[in-house]
Design an enzyme around this catalytic site. Structure first.
Site, PDB file in Angstrom:
ATOM      1  CB  SER A  28      -0.909  -0.030   1.221  1.00 37.38           C
ATOM      2  OG  SER A  28      -0.123  -0.225   2.376  1.00 37.38           O
ATOM      3  CB  THR A  31       3.884  -0.915   2.751  1.00 38.54           C
ATOM      4  OG1 THR A  31       2.921  -1.047   3.792  1.00 38.54           O
ATOM      5  CG2 THR A  31       4.923  -2.004   2.894  1.00 38.54           C
ATOM      6  NE  ARG A  35       8.634  -3.578   1.985  1.00 42.37           N
ATOM      7  CZ  ARG A  35       8.246  -3.595   3.271  1.00 42.37           C
ATOM      8  NH1 ARG A  35       8.822  -2.802   4.140  1.00 42.37           N
ATOM      9  NH2 ARG A  35       7.316  -4.426   3.705  1.00 42.37           N
ATOM     10  CE  LYS A 138      -2.229  -9.505   0.712  1.00 41.98           C
ATOM     11  NZ  LYS A 138      -0.905  -8.919   0.959  1.00 41.98           N
ATOM     12  CD  GLU A 179      -0.842 -12.109   3.969  1.00 37.31           C
ATOM     13  OE1 GLU A 179      -1.356 -11.415   3.068  1.00 37.31           O
ATOM     14  OE2 GLU A 179       0.320 -11.959   4.359  1.00 37.31           O
ATOM     15  CE  LYS A 221       1.285 -13.485   1.440  1.00 37.46           C
ATOM     16  NZ  LYS A 221       1.612 -12.596   0.343  1.00 37.46           N
ATOM     17  CB  SER A 263       9.159 -13.736   3.434  1.00 39.73           C
ATOM     18  OG  SER A 263       8.888 -12.448   2.956  1.00 39.73           O
ATOM     19  CB  SER A 291       2.338 -15.682  -1.484  1.00 41.16           C
ATOM     20  OG  SER A 291       1.808 -14.403  -1.801  1.00 41.16           O
ATOM     21  N   GLY A 293       6.840 -11.266  -0.429  1.00 40.01           N
ATOM     22  CA  GLY A 293       7.001  -9.867  -0.827  1.00 40.01           C
ATOM     23  C   GLY A 293       8.474  -9.518  -0.683  1.00 40.01           C
ATOM     24  NE  ARG A 294       8.447  -7.820   4.621  1.00 40.98           N
ATOM     25  CZ  ARG A 294       8.044  -7.867   5.896  1.00 40.98           C
ATOM     26  NH1 ARG A 294       8.666  -7.149   6.802  1.00 40.98           N
ATOM     27  NH2 ARG A 294       7.033  -8.628   6.248  1.00 40.98           N
TER      28      ARG A 294
END
Ligand code: 5MM
Length: 341
Positions: A28, A31, A35, A138, A179, A221, A263, A291, A293-294
């Site tokens: 989003s 987030t 990053r 998701k 999730e 998830k 993760s 699945s 992300g990071r």
């Protein structure tokens, strides 16, 4: 039984096809800013498009990545030449997915706990996303481990919302990824992570059952059963793998189409090693894949950010390597030699 039974089963099975997993790029606005800040990139739409389209155009990504979860902005974007990202994904054999929750908000009456919002208007939003090409969606719930938490109320509120979301997705012909993330934050031990994850998953599947969600067209998830990130004596790879598989066997019905892991702050190789160790344990009732992300993006982001134009291909190679490593782990065929090759 859903009107879209066959379509949902087909999509769900494609998401967890042997040796393939999901790329989570649905950060989003807040987030993705975090990053980008970490690598000194300005958080503007042009940069978000450049970064995410760089990943989606990595040659051969579809060999290891079955689908990518997009954010609302991304599913509407096109390349500078006018090609919609969704079309480009279809051509690459990558199913377009969409994050539809509106984020985890403080749960009234329960300090330190959260409930995910976004059900209002969801039927209409799903209909629009289906028209835009989304095949799966998701929704992420957040369960925090701490002193006297999680509460039963928090687990139940989140399970209820996840099931309502999942039922609406299936009505729209979209596969729900459910999730319920049990956060790694804290100093809790492996047993605590096991107990909380098991209680969370049992509550979730009870709600999915009550609300007529078809499990063959649903992907879980899950977070791994893992020691808290600040725990003093953190469990090793084999212990994490065994505890996670035991917990899933206790709580996840065999009818579920598949389980993909998040993760959750693990290192990228660590996340691969955990998944591989689980798949090396032998046959499971469901495919176990990823699945991330990071754990898929970290190295790629760093490489791209150092020189977004000049390093484009280099960053794609970094992503492809991680995707291939996790594809091997999804088959239980990863090794440190492959990692270093
Ligand atoms: C990619 O990050 C996702 C979006 O998070 P926000 O809604 O907080 O921006 C996140 O839901 C992600 O899909 C999962 O947590 C898995 O990502 P990780 O990095 O834990 O593998």
């Amino acid at each position: 039984m859903s009107d879209h039974y066959e379509q949902l089963v087909e999509i769900a099975q494609a998401l967890v096809a042997p040796g393939k997993g999901i790329l989570a790029i649905d950060e989003s606005s807040g987030t993705i800013k975090k990053r980008f800040d970490s690598v000194n990139v300005e958080n503007i739409e042009a940069n978000r498009l450049d970064y995410r389209s760089m990943m989606l155009t990595a040659p051969g990504l579809g060999e290891h990545i079955s689908g990518a979860i997009l954010f609302d902005e991304t599913i509407r974007q096109s390349l500078p030449d006018g090609t919609p990202l969704v079309k480009l994904m279809e051509q690459a054999g990558i199913l377009p997915g969409i994050k539809v929750d509106a984020g985890a908000k403080p749960l009234a009456g329960f300090e330190g706990e959260k409930v995910t919002e976004g059900l209002d208007g969801l039927r209409e939003r799903l209909a629009e996303y289906a028209k835009l090409g989304a095949k799966f969606a998701k929704w992420r719930a957040v369960i925090t481990i701490g002193e006297d938490i999680p509460s039963r109320a928090c687990i139940d509120a989140n399970a209820h919302a996840l099931a309502r979301y999942a039922a609406l997705c299936q009505e729209a012909g979209i596969v729900p990824i459910v999730e319920p993330e049990v956060l790694m934050d804290g100093n809790h031990d492996l047993d605590t992570s096991f107990d909380v994850t098991e209680a969370t998953l049992k509550a979730l599947f009870a709600q999915l059952y009550d609300q007529n969600v078809m499990l063959e067209g649903t992907v879980l998830k899950a977070s791994m059963v893992i020691s808290g990130s600040e725990a003093s004596d953190r469990a090793g790879v084999e212990d994490v793998a065994e505890a996670t598989v035991d917990c899933l066997l206790n709580a996840v019905p065999a009818a579920t189409a598949g389980v993909v892991f998040l993760s959750g702050g693990q290192g990228d190789v660590e996340a691969t090693a955990h998944l591989d160790a689980m798949n090396k344990m032998g046959d499971m009732p469901w495919p176990l894949s990823f699945s991330y992300g990071r754990a898929l993006q970290a190295g790629c982001l760093k490489t791209w950010a150092a020189d977004p134009k000049g390093n484009r291909e280099k960053a794609q190679k970094v992503l492809l390597h991680r995707a291939r490593m996790n594809g091997l782990a999804a088959l239980g065929e990863w090794s440190e030699e492959e990692e270093d090759a």
